[in-house]
Design a protein around this motif. Sequence first.
Motif, PDB file in Angstrom:
ATOM      1  N   THR A   1      54.640  37.972  54.950  1.00  0.00           N
ATOM      2  CA  THR A   1      53.303  38.050  54.365  1.00  0.00           C
ATOM      3  C   THR A   1      53.276  39.142  53.311  1.00  0.00           C
ATOM      4  O   THR A   1      53.884  40.200  53.482  1.00  0.00           O
TER       5      THR A   1
ATOM      6  N   ARG B   1      45.011  36.867  44.557  1.00  0.00           N
ATOM      7  CA  ARG B   1      45.595  35.564  44.870  1.00  0.00           C
ATOM      8  C   ARG B   1      46.843  35.691  45.736  1.00  0.00           C
ATOM      9  O   ARG B   1      47.237  34.727  46.400  1.00  0.00           O
TER      10      ARG B   1
ATOM     11  N   GLY C   1      47.854  38.924  51.294  1.00  0.00           N
ATOM     12  CA  GLY C   1      47.395  38.196  52.463  1.00  0.00           C
ATOM     13  C   GLY C   1      48.001  36.816  52.610  1.00  0.00           C
ATOM     14  O   GLY C   1      47.798  36.143  53.626  1.00  0.00           O
ATOM     15  N   SER C   2      48.764  36.382  51.630  1.00  0.00           N
ATOM     16  CA  SER C   2      49.400  35.067  51.697  1.00  0.00           C
ATOM     17  C   SER C   2      50.787  35.178  52.319  1.00  0.00           C
ATOM     18  O   SER C   2      51.411  36.241  52.314  1.00  0.00           O
ATOM     19  N   THR C   3      51.275  34.066  52.851  1.00  0.00           N
ATOM     20  CA  THR C   3      52.610  33.997  53.437  1.00  0.00           C
ATOM     21  C   THR C   3      53.522  33.217  52.506  1.00  0.00           C
ATOM     22  O   THR C   3      53.160  32.148  52.009  1.00  0.00           O
TER      23      THR C   3
ATOM     24  N   ARG D   1      50.898  30.723  50.717  1.00  0.00           N
ATOM     25  CA  ARG D   1      49.740  30.068  51.329  1.00  0.00           C
ATOM     26  C   ARG D   1      48.902  31.077  52.100  1.00  0.00           C
ATOM     27  O   ARG D   1      49.442  31.940  52.784  1.00  0.00           O
ATOM     28  N   LYS D   2      47.606  30.927  51.966  1.00  0.00           N
ATOM     29  CA  LYS D   2      46.660  31.631  52.820  1.00  0.00           C
ATOM     30  C   LYS D   2      45.987  30.594  53.702  1.00  0.00           C
ATOM     31  O   LYS D   2      45.811  29.442  53.305  1.00  0.00           O
ATOM     32  N   ASP D   3      45.601  31.010  54.914  1.00  0.00           N
ATOM     33  CA  ASP D   3      44.940  30.073  55.830  1.00  0.00           C
ATOM     34  C   ASP D   3      43.730  29.453  55.158  1.00  0.00           C
ATOM     35  O   ASP D   3      42.871  30.154  54.618  1.00  0.00           O
TER      36      ASP D   3
ATOM     37  N   SER E   1      43.496  27.766  52.460  1.00  0.00           N
ATOM     38  CA  SER E   1      43.495  27.716  50.999  1.00  0.00           C
ATOM     39  C   SER E   1      44.650  26.861  50.494  1.00  0.00           C
ATOM     40  O   SER E   1      45.667  26.681  51.178  1.00  0.00           O
TER      41      SER E   1
END
Length: 310
Positions: A32, A57, A60-62, A78-80, A82
């Motif tokens: 992440t 953007r 917080g994304s993986t 990817r974010k949950d 989104s």
Amino acid sequence: MRHPRTRQPRVPELPEVESVRRGLAPRVVGNTVLDVAILRDYSIRHQVGGAQEFRDRLVGSTLCEVARRGKFLWMTARKDGSAPVALVAHLGMSGQFRFFENEARPLHPHARVTMLLGSGASRTELDFIDQRTFGYLVVDDVIGTSDHLAAGAGTGAALIPRRVSHIARDILDPHFDIDAVAGSLRTRSSAIKSLLLGQQTVSGIGNIYADEALWRARVHPAQSARQISSEKMRLVLESAAAVMAAALEVGGTSFDALYVNVNGESGYFSRSLQAYGRTGEPCPRCGTPIRRIVVGGRSSHICPRCQRRR
């Protein structure tokens, strides 16, 4: 041990970018993005919303894959809840990604963007280093590929960053159609080397590997593509694939510290170059001195005996 005499700055080509992609993938996938620091705004100059949009953007994304087409690579994030986005990287002339694992260290003088990645309790810092600052990063939307096939190396998804969608498939792509591309090239009257460098019909080939491929195929770089036979055009593309695959096995081509992989290691294909940068040295095939000429404004290295213009 032979070393090319040419020392001009150059853009990393497909083997170098693929070496970087292969080094990134096992170390970033599943992590992440915990934080991002932009140290030079020019390195994210294509981000319309600037540093704030870039961070918003991405943080917080993986990161779920590292992919490449031609000389472009991207990390899908990817974010949950989104839609996925892509962190697109173009290395320019001197762009590098370097890892720093759980250690205090002085910041590299040419670090432009640094990202803190985390998975569980582990923390990794990933720096984008770019001395000449021709490279860039941008967080981009992804769209479907025009042929509905996987976008490139490292991904099974038919999704590609919008800004990469105009780039042709590269010659090591499993979906590359060599016969279709050879046929398309033969409809053009431009010099074959200029077409190989253009990225619109086939991508990933730069100055070094174009010279090497044309030397292998015994084709003059200024020859009009329309005047090259189907068999010979296919041989040009096969030669490009062969030389880049061989370069990839040894990490690409490095002439200085401006290109290194994610571990800071240079590539060693410079020792195997047969034409590029070998002005005045004997052709490995016939012994005629290699000549440097200019084609389309680019330096080209040929054997005047093996590569006669017809």
